[in-house]
Scaffold this active site. Structure first.
Site, PDB file in Angstrom:
ATOM      1  NE  ARG A   1      -3.324   2.153   3.128  1.00  0.00           N
ATOM      2  CZ  ARG A   1      -2.865   3.074   3.965  1.00  0.00           C
ATOM      3  NH1 ARG A   1      -1.621   2.985   4.408  1.00  0.00           N
ATOM      4  NH2 ARG A   1      -3.622   4.083   4.331  1.00  0.00           N
TER       5      ARG A   1
ATOM      6  CB  ILE B   1       7.869 -14.529  10.541  1.00  0.00           C
ATOM      7  CG1 ILE B   1       8.157 -15.987  10.198  1.00  0.00           C
ATOM      8  CG2 ILE B   1       6.591 -14.042   9.894  1.00  0.00           C
ATOM      9  CD1 ILE B   1       7.242 -16.952  10.933  1.00  0.00           C
ATOM     10  CG  ASP B   2      12.488 -17.381   9.482  1.00  0.00           C
ATOM     11  OD1 ASP B   2      11.492 -17.685  10.156  1.00  0.00           O
ATOM     12  OD2 ASP B   2      12.881 -18.059   8.519  1.00  0.00           O
TER      13      ASP B   2
ATOM     14  CB  ALA C   1      10.778 -20.528  27.680  1.00  0.00           C
TER      15      ALA C   1
ATOM     16  CE  LYS D   1      10.928 -22.179  37.353  1.00  0.00           C
ATOM     17  NZ  LYS D   1      11.131 -21.345  36.185  1.00  0.00           N
TER      18      LYS D   1
ATOM     19  CD  GLU E   1      10.837 -24.677  10.409  1.00  0.00           C
ATOM     20  OE1 GLU E   1      10.664 -23.461  10.648  1.00  0.00           O
ATOM     21  OE2 GLU E   1      10.602 -25.178   9.320  1.00  0.00           O
TER      22      GLU E   1
HETATM   23  O1  F6P Z   1      11.289 -18.289   5.845  1.00  0.00           O
HETATM   24  C1  F6P Z   1      10.272 -18.260   6.801  1.00  0.00           C
HETATM   25  C2  F6P Z   1       9.829 -19.627   7.214  1.00  0.00           C
HETATM   26  O2  F6P Z   1       8.803 -19.346   8.087  1.00  0.00           O
HETATM   27  C3  F6P Z   1      10.858 -20.570   7.865  1.00  0.00           C
HETATM   28  O3  F6P Z   1      11.131 -20.346   9.216  1.00  0.00           O
HETATM   29  C4  F6P Z   1      10.213 -21.905   7.617  1.00  0.00           C
HETATM   30  O4  F6P Z   1      11.114 -22.946   7.667  1.00  0.00           O
HETATM   31  C5  F6P Z   1       9.677 -21.726   6.242  1.00  0.00           C
HETATM   32  O5  F6P Z   1       9.335 -20.359   6.124  1.00  0.00           O
HETATM   33  C6  F6P Z   1       8.565 -22.623   5.881  1.00  0.00           C
HETATM   34  O6  F6P Z   1       7.975 -22.154   4.710  1.00  0.00           O
HETATM   35  P1  F6P Z   1       7.070 -22.980   3.712  1.00  0.00           P
HETATM   36  O7  F6P Z   1       6.327 -23.975   4.492  1.00  0.00           O
HETATM   37  O8  F6P Z   1       6.228 -21.928   3.079  1.00  0.00           O
HETATM   38  O9  F6P Z   1       8.013 -23.607   2.741  1.00  0.00           O
END
Ligand code: F6P
Ligand code: ADP
Ligand code: MG
Length: 328
Positions: free
Chosen positions: A28, A133-134, A193, A220, A229
């Site tokens: 935008r 987002i990473d 955490a 705790k 991930e």
């Molecule tokens: O690059 C951003 C991200 O969220 C990574 O952290 C993740 O591994 C990946 O995208 C997964 O993306 P997709 O499922 O779209 O291939």
């Protein structure tokens, strides 16, 4: 090589790679700032895939109305193997040239910005806007989408803690971050955490087991371990092993997954995306191309795409230390 004009009459805008909340406010801002400066805007759909296949559409001020609060991207996004090849890039450049597009604003992650650098090297003026987002892009303090994703994670972990303490359980929560532990470390700090396990460091299994057992012994009511991930240790395996070892807590796993990529952008992301979009056009107008809009402190500055893609962003040691100290 096709020569692109130095005068700026028409620009393209696109989103590419993994989507991120805030991409719409960035589109935008690009469209409206360009129009205000007498520049025509063409939306390129489906990232480089659409660029290659000429999926172009005219963007007016009304086409970007009502999208500030919407997650995802109205231009859609994609991954294109063909664009990675020199022939694919030539095909894309031919499409841009025949549509009269003089420059392109690319909103995306490190892969998309690498593609942008390739275009710039072949004569297409490019401005990049970091959207991922990473938060794994070098040169900018924050990328568009990070704040929204973190807020989604916080909301999820707060809820998980409620049920974890009711049942005396340890939760292994997997956040996104294929190569980068930013989200996991930040979530570890702001959600309290017990531990954050990230791709950048090898955490011995023994250390995790001790942390969980220790939390139980200290009385705790719950234990939260955030696992990125891309970390070597996997949330499911950790939970299964610790359940078997009988460390006190019952264990459970929650993989947050793509929930983290959706949702309406936060105030921070809307404003950051808007500032990036406005600056992208300002940089183009002042003849600065082959750069990415970067948040450096309080300012938005141009960083060469080559610097962005040839460097790796590292996590703040200070924050990692902070996460460890506060987990007691
Ligand atoms: O690059 C951003 C991200 O969220 C990574 O952290 C993740 O591994 C990946 O995208 C997964 O993306 P997709 O499922 O779209 O291939
Ligand atoms: P992100 O931009 O979120 O990091 P990807 O890494 O999947 O997502 O990259 C998005 C797209 O950018 C790829 O599908 C590809 O078309 C293009 N791209 C990625 N790396 C390169 C590269 N080295 N050269 C040219 N294009 C690339
Ligand atoms: Mg990436």
């Amino acid at each position: 090589m096709i020569m692109f004009k130095t005068s700026l009459r028409t620009i393209g805008v696109m989103t590419s790679g993994g989507d991120a909340p805030g991409m719409n406010p960035a589109i935008r801002a690009v469209v409206r700032t360009a129009l205000a400066n007498g520049i025509r805007v063409i939306g390129i759909e489906d990232g480089y895939e659409g660029m290659l296949n000429g999926r172009f559409r005219e963007m007016g001020a009304r086409d970007v109305g009502g999208i500030l609060q919407r997650g995802g991207t109205i231009l859609r996004t994609a991954r294109s193997m063909e664009f990675k090849t020199p022939e694919g890039q030539r095909k894309a450049i031919r499409q841009l040239s025949s549509a009269g597009i003089d420059a392109v604003v690319i909103i995306g992650g490190d892969g998309s910005l690498t593609g942008g650098m390739k275009l710039q090297e072949q004569g297409v003026p490019v401005i990049g806007i970091p959207g991922s987002i990473d938060n794994d892009i070098y040169g900018t303090d924050m990328c568009v989408g990070v704040d929204t994703a973190l807020n989604t994670i916080v909301d999820a972990i707060d809820k998980l803690r409620d049920t974890a303490s009711s049942h005396n359980r340890a939760f292994f929560v997997e956040t996104m971050g294929r190569n980068c532990g930013y989200l996991a470390v930040q979530a570890g700090i702001i959600c309290g955490a017990e531990m954050a396990i990230i791709p950048e460091y090898e955490t011995p299994f023994k250390e995790v087991a001790e942390a969980v057992e220790d939390a139980y012994k200290r009385g705790k009511s719950h234990c939260i371990i955030v696992v990125a991930e891309g970390a070597k240790l996997n949330a499911n395996e950790l939970a299964a092993k610790l359940q078997e070892m009988n460390v006190g807590f019952d264990t459970r796993v929650t993989v947050l997954g793509h929930v983290q990529r959706g949702g309406k952008p936060t105030a921070f992301d809307r404003f950051l995306a808007t500032r990036f979009g406005v600056k992208a056009i300002e940089f183009l107008l002042s003849g600065q191309t082959g750069v990415m809009t970067a948040l450096t402190g309080r300012d938005i500055t141009p960083i060469p795409l080559a610097t962005v893609v040839n460097n790796r962003r590292t996590l703040s040691e200070e924050y990692i230390k902070m996460a460890r100290i506060l987990a007691r």
